[in-house]
Motif scaffolding. Structure first.
Motif, mmCIF file in Angstrom:
data_model
loop_
_atom_site.group_PDB
_atom_site.id
_atom_site.type_symbol
_atom_site.label_atom_id
_atom_site.label_comp_id
_atom_site.label_asym_id
_atom_site.label_seq_id
_atom_site.Cartn_x
_atom_site.Cartn_y
_atom_site.Cartn_z
ATOM 1 N N GLY A 222 -7.351 3.395 4.581
ATOM 2 C CA GLY A 222 -6.264 3.059 5.508
ATOM 3 C C GLY A 222 -4.925 3.440 4.908
ATOM 4 N N GLU A 223 -4.873 3.373 3.596
ATOM 5 C CA GLU A 223 -3.649 3.689 2.874
ATOM 6 C C GLU A 223 -3.196 5.140 3.100
ATOM 7 N N LEU A 224 -4.153 5.982 3.444
ATOM 8 C CA LEU A 224 -3.804 7.395 3.648
ATOM 9 C C LEU A 224 -2.935 7.593 4.885
ATOM 10 N N GLN A 225 -2.756 6.528 5.653
ATOM 11 C CA GLN A 225 -1.845 6.615 6.805
ATOM 12 C C GLN A 225 -0.388 6.539 6.365
ATOM 13 N N ALA A 226 -0.142 6.080 5.150
ATOM 14 C CA ALA A 226 1.235 5.927 4.667
ATOM 15 C C ALA A 226 1.761 7.275 4.180
ATOM 16 N N LEU B 259 0.807 -1.223 0.000
ATOM 17 C CA LEU B 259 0.000 0.000 0.000
ATOM 18 C C LEU B 259 0.838 1.271 0.000
ATOM 19 N N GLY B 260 0.311 2.286 -0.645
ATOM 20 C CA GLY B 260 0.918 3.611 -0.567
ATOM 21 C C GLY B 260 1.574 4.100 -1.838
#
Lengths: 313, 291, 287, 326
Positions: free
Chosen positions: B153-157, B123-124
């Protein structure tokens, strides 16, 4: 000693020169283009130059996108940042996806000596070599890096090219033409083989001189491509000399030394002594003094040659 | 804005339902895969692949085609189902998901699957890659558009935000990013794992044009995709509020269904539930599934 | 018991101000001398951070130079590790090691490495130098302190160019989740980076907006105004929220020919440069 | 060290990731300053087991591995013993500079665990497989690198890592494996584990490949070839003496790992033997390529991680060595 020539300047100029010939080349840098000298290209072709700021991981992915669009992106930053900060981008989006990205690690080895161990690149070759599909290349001098730029650009596939910050004496003459995956015999000899890569090639030649004065004839191989290895050249040298020393500005773990040990253990077991950084972080100081302190002096090379010869059966 | 008939909207919604069924069958067949995020992205991917994007299944490498990067690569079953039904490869091949020598890897592989523009799964990566593609298109005066589908959730990367800065700096108005905001990630609700709100303001702070929609409302989706075409000098992100596991009662909003294959009974029930025509109320309803 | 910080929330009197200004000037001079001696290092980003470090180390932080590892001390992490000259000068002035040792910066066997090394230099709480990592470390430190019931505060100094690193935003996103009101991030907002202005290289748009949308309390301050810095650093902040202090600074501050000049990011300071710079500073000091 | 007693045969099958979760739980009860950080994969890696009993010492950071490693460094500075949990591919690559600059270089007491290592990543495919992590961490100064074999050794390795002061990388396996190690097994960092003795060839394993390697020794034994099996769960520090000893004893060495044949166990052994005692070698592992998504058995067969292939490689090695002597 021969005049010292800036390898990074040679790289920057070569990239600019090649950029004039090939419009598909685009160049990315992470706010260090004056250091990597990709700035030469940037000044000549501002529309094909992208400074992405301090964001190495994103820069590699951005280059992947440019490669998908048919460009030949050259990605520039310090070797440690490129190969460690962006390791997963390189592995997944460049190596595994086999995108045509050229990764250029500046300030290889200890050459950013005064910035200290945070800025030394001592395990970059090990990291890059572990990834399938990547070609791993280390330039030895200004001539070699200049000649390698077009070759790397025209190679169809991802390449990691390591460049030094240092000004180094030229080992190669003007008529030198490197070929990916092929090494060069710089000096013939039958007593021991010294295999060197990067700026250590020049020190290795000095070690060979010293050995000759002591009556030992060393064969010197300059190997810019760590992966794929030049098997034929290495196997022939091992068969002839039965003793090998590897010399690199990198940890003795995982780089050229390991690559040669892996090959010879499988094909022709002979003693291999590895000269390099002895699995530790170095410190801050003048470049040549650091190389000497951390196991890469001319004396270290000659001592390794003697050890290899002593082990020869 | 272009007018879209009710007929088109209904047909696309039905197509999405069909893709959901196929994806569940594939995951059941492989006994491995990610149903939750496949179902949440079904309407978004349907709108892209069956309506919005310029594609030529007979010529997957057509240089003028629009590009899709499924950054949330674990939704591969839905992508494969869509590509097969769109004609990129035989539908029978869907059975080979996650098997040896298959062209359908666990996560999308651009070197193996016709129609897959970029390898994904870790992810990311997708946003910065998409920015690079969009930049490349502009350098060559090419008119194709790049679409990137991200998970929430990917926006946490952090690398997502690096890519967000790039696209804004280079004024990339030929990229549309869609966030499948289903509110649930592998280990639980996004708000418990690592809150990402206020998501709209965040994107605006990074210099993006933001459109917020209900991600299971087909009309809103295709309208938003059109709206993005008209934004100039700025990249666009569509925040699509969706429901993880959408359409299968026992999967909806359950993180346990992030990456798990159904049993025979569960598969049967899921297919039954998905066979019912898309709920008209839902298709028109307000944003509901996200945070 | 180690000495406590100067009384919190008390305004600075003239005596304090004179003392702090004197320290800032001394630190600035030491930075220039160190850089001249080593012929390497980063002048611009060191000079922009002088007042921030002065206010932290000479007024705000609870520390004890005689006990660099005092468990209850406040922590400081220089995420923009290339500003090590100002860090070392500050630590030397504060008594962590002799000022004479600054001359060894960047030489073999020195305790003062090119970038901060916690295993070598007394007073350095964390090694740094690879940009983008310090804030994550500080989030961990602040969380660890809270979990263990320690009262110390954690300060992190970042560069504004550094805020282009995605990891900074990973860290920024995580601190509010853990309610880290014992954490202060200070951005040395000098608007220049190695290759040009931040706006040219990679605009971070509204820096205050970015931090705010990540869930932080955001304050702005003149990063060369010691009085303002001390005041804002010592003021009580919103409970449950980390504080981002955006300090407007001038790269190369205090030396006319270095101020706002990109090339002074990492240019060696020549003997002539040093002389002129020290002249300017003594005039300033005399005023 | 004395040879492990294998007389009782293989023990029960234990899922290695369950063993990891159990180990964290046990240590959590004993070590009050142990923390677990997770990057949204706890239910996959089974770090979640720890979370259920010690929610206050379980730190969920989301999909942000770089921040997780940096935070772990900070927590170590504050006196905690942080264990980070994610997949090996992310631990060794996404957060690599963070491990190097914030953990290894300052020598902080952080334990980095990498789940789903090798090619057994549960059909998720290449993006989630990790065949480079041993090569990467072995090249990093000040790292300790461990790759336990079965559930029992996994538990023991986690314990040893937590008891050791300094940065450690522990490579973990996802799937259930029959146990080989005895229940009272104690893990010694830096030590090889002799498993079986024979004078014809030495089979050196790391990680879960121990069991297939033992099975290969059994196959060879049936053909009259007696193999030494030396298990090397500690890649760094590395038990060079033990490796040189078995090479001297047998004159032929096969290394076996669920990892690229470049840079990992094979390289470690080649480095040592080339330097001290040049010996004919074969390296069994992933031959410098990316694998694919498929059921485990299919993958292992196609990529050569089977007892049959290990035995075949040993046979070929012995034949080629004889040929070269002739």
């Amino acid at each position: 000693m021969a005049d010292r020539v800036s390898m990074r300047a040679a790289y920057g100029q070569a990239l600019q020169a090649y950029g004039a010939l090939n419009p598909k080349v685009v160049v990315l840098d992470a706010d260090v283009s004056a250091s990597t000298q990709s700035s030469h290209f940037g000044k000549a072709f501002p529309e094909r130059f992208f400074d992405v700021g301090v964001a190495e991981a994103g820069m590699v992915d951005l280059a992947v996108g440019l490669a998908l669009g048919g460009k030949i992106p050259f990605v520039n930053t310090f070797a440690f940042l490129l190969t460690l900060r962006a390791a997963e981008q390189i592995r997944t989006c460049v190596a595994y996806a086999r995108t045509n990205v050229k990764l250029v690690g500046a300030y290889g080895g200890l050459s950013d000596s005064f910035d200290g161990p945070t800025h030394h690149a001592i395990c970059d070759i090990a990291v890059m070599r572990s990834m399938p599909n990547l070609t791993v290349v280390v330039a030895a001098d200004a001539v070699e890096v200049a000649r390698l730029v077009p070759i790397v650009a025209e190679h169809d596939g991802p390449v990691y090219l390591r460049v030094s910050r240092a000004d180094v004496p030229n080992v190669f003459g003007d008529n030198y033409t490197p070929q990916l995956g092929k090494g060069t015999v710089l000096r013939d000899g039958g007593d021991v083989t010294l295999v060197a890569t990067g700026v250590m090639v020049e020190r290795t030649m000095r070690a060979a001189d010293r050995l000759l004065a002591q009556g030992t004839r060393a064969r010197v191989l300059a190997l810019h491509t760590i992966k794929p290895l030049d098997r034929e050249l290495l196997l022939a040298a091992a068969a002839d000399t039965k003793a090998v020393v590897t010399v690199e500005e990198h940890s003795v773990i995982g780089g050229l030394g390991s690559a040669v040990a892996e090959l010879l253990s499988a094909e022709a077991p002979v003693p291999v002594q590895r000269v390099g950084l002895a699995d530790c972080f170095a410190e801050t100081g003048p470049y040549d003094a650091l190389l000497d302190r951390y196991g890469m002096s001319v004396d270290d090379i000659t001592a390794a040659a003697h050890r290899a010869i002593a082990l020869r059966r | 804005m272009v007018y879209h008939s009710d007929e088109l909207v209904a047909a696309l919604a039905e197509r999405a339902a069909q893709l959901r069924r196929t994806a569940i069958e594939m995951i059941y067949c492989a006994q491995s895969g990610h149903p939750g995020g496949s179902l949440s992205a079904a309407d978004l991917l349907t709108a892209l692949l069956f309506h919005k994007m310029r594609l030529d299944p007979a010529n997957p490498g057509w240089p003028e085609r629009d590009r899709l990067i499924l950054s949330k690569g674990h939704a591969a079953p839905l992508l494969y189902a869509a590509l097969a039904q769109r004609g990129f490869f035989p539908i029978e091949e869907l059975k080979t998901l996650r098997q040896l020598d298959s062209r359908l890897q666990g996560h999308p592989d651009r070197l193996k699957t016709p129609g897959v523009d970029m390898t994904a799964g870790a992810l990311g990566h997708g946003l910065a890659i998409g920015a690079g593609l969009a930049l490349s298109a502009r350098l060559d005066n090419q008119t194709f558009r790049t679409y990137v589908v991200l998970g929430d959730g990917e926006l946490q990367a952090g690398v997502i935000w690096e890519g967000a800065l790039f696209a804004a700096k280079y004024h990339l108005d030929n990229i549309t990013v869609i966030v499948d905001l289903n509110g649930v990630q592998l280990d639980g609700p996004v708000r418990d794992i690592m809150p990402i709100e206020p998501i709209v303001d965040k994107w605006r702070s990074f210099g993006w044009y933001v459109i917020e929609i209900h991600g299971h409302n087909m009309r809103q989706i295709i309208d938003a995709l059109d709206e993005a075409d008209d934004i100039h000098g700025q990249p666009t992100v569509i925040i699509a509020h969706t429901t993880k596991g959408k359409g299968v009662s026992f999967m909806e909003n359950q993180c346990t269904w992030h990456g798990r294959a159904p049993s025979p009974e569960q598969c049967q029930q899921a297919i039954c539930e998905l066979a019912v025509s898309p709920d008209a109320a839902d298709a028109a309803g307000p944003a509901g599934g996200g945070q | 018991m180690p000495p406590q910080a100067h009384t919190a929330n008390a305004g600075l009197d003239t005596h304090d101000m004179t003392r702090l200004q004197g320290e800032a000037l001394a630190i600035r001079r030491l930075v220039l001398k160190t850089l001249n001696k080593s012929q390497a290092g980063h002048p611009g980003g060191s000079l922009s951070a002088v007042e921030i470090l002065t206010s932290l180390y000479f007024q705000v932080m609870r520390i004890d130079p005689a006990q660099p590892n005092w468990p209850e001390r406040d922590r400081f992490v220089l995420s923009k590790g290339h500003a090590s000259p100002v860090y070392y000068a500050t630590l030397a002035r504060r008594g962590y090691f002799p000022e004479t040792e600054l001359a060894t910066h960047d030489t073999l066997n020195s305790r003062l490495q090119g970038h901060p090394d916690m295993r070598k230099t007394p007073g350095v709480d964390m090694s740094s130098g690879s940009l983008g990592q310090g804030l994550s470390v500080c989030v961990g430190l602040a969380l660890g302190a809270k979990m263990a019931g320690h009262a110390y505060r954690v300060y992190c100094m970042l560069g504004d160019g550094e805020c282009q690193e995605g990891q900074v935003w990973e860290a920024a996103m995580s601190a509010p989740k853990f309610g880290l009101d014992n954490l202060t991030a200070i951005v040395d907002w000098n608007r220049l980076q190695l290759m040009g202005t931040v706006d040219e290289i990679m605009p971070t748009h509204s820096l205050p907006g970015l931090w705010r949308e990540m869930g932080w309390e955001v304050l702005e301050v003149d990063g060369h105004d010691l009085m303002a810095l001390v005041k804002v650093l010592q003021a009580p902040h919103s409970a449950g929220k980390p504080l981002a202090l955006l300090a407007h600074t001038v790269k190369g501050k205090g030396v006319s020919f270095m101020e706002n000049r990109v090339e002074w990011h990492a240019k060696p300071v020549s003997g002539e440069d040093l002389k002129q710079a020290l002249d300017e500073l003594s005039q300033e000091g005399a005023q | 060290m004395s040879q492990v007693d294998l007389s009782s045969g293989c023990g029960p099958t234990i899922a290695c990731r369950e063993a990891f979760g159990q180990a964290l739980l046990e240590l959590g009860r004993e070590v009050p300053n142990l923390l677990v950080l997770d990057a949204d994969l706890g239910s996959s890696t089974r770090a979640s087991v720890f979370a259920s009993e010690f929610p206050e010492r379980f730190i969920q950071v989301g999909i942000a591995e770089q921040n997780m490693v940096g935070m772990a460094a900070g927590l170590a500075l504050a006196g905690w013993i942080p264990v980070t949990s994610t997949l090996a591919c992310f631990a060794s690559k996404r957060a690599l500079d963070q491990v190097r600059a914030s953990v290894a270089q300052p020598n902080l007491n952080v334990k980095i665990t990498g789940g789903y290592s090798g090619i057994l990543a549960g059909k998720t495919g290449i993006t989630h497989q990790s065949i480079e992590d041993l090569a990467i961490f072995r090249a990093m100064p000040q790292m300790t690198v461990l790759a336990p074999s079965d559930g029992i050794e996994t538990r023991a390795a986690i314990r040893a890592a937590v008891e050791y002061r300094g940065p450690v990388y522990i490579r973990l396996t996802r799937d259930p494996m029959p146990t080989v190690m005895p229940p009272d097994y104690v893990f010694h960092i830096g030590k090889a584990v002799p498993m079986r003795s024979g004078s014809d060839v030495a089979l050196l394993s790391t990680g879960w490949m121990l069991l297939p390697t033992l099975e290969a020794a059994t196959i060879l034994s049936g053909e009259g070839v007696q193999a030494t099996v030396l298990h090397l769960p500690s890649l760094k520090p590395f038990d060079a003496e033990a490796v040189v000893e078995v090479a001297r004893h047998t004159g032929a060495v096969v290394t076996v790992e669920d990892h690229s044949i470049l840079g990992g166990l094979g390289a470690a052994v080649a480095e040592i033997l080339s330097e001290r005692m040049p010996t004919w070698m074969r390296r069994v592992g992933i031959c410098d390529c990316y694998a694919e998504s498929a059921p485990n058995e299919d993958l292992l067969t196609k990529y050569g991680l089977t007892p049959a292939n290990i035995a075949a490689q040993a046979r070929e090695l012995l034949a080629s060595r004889t040929a070269s002597r002739a």
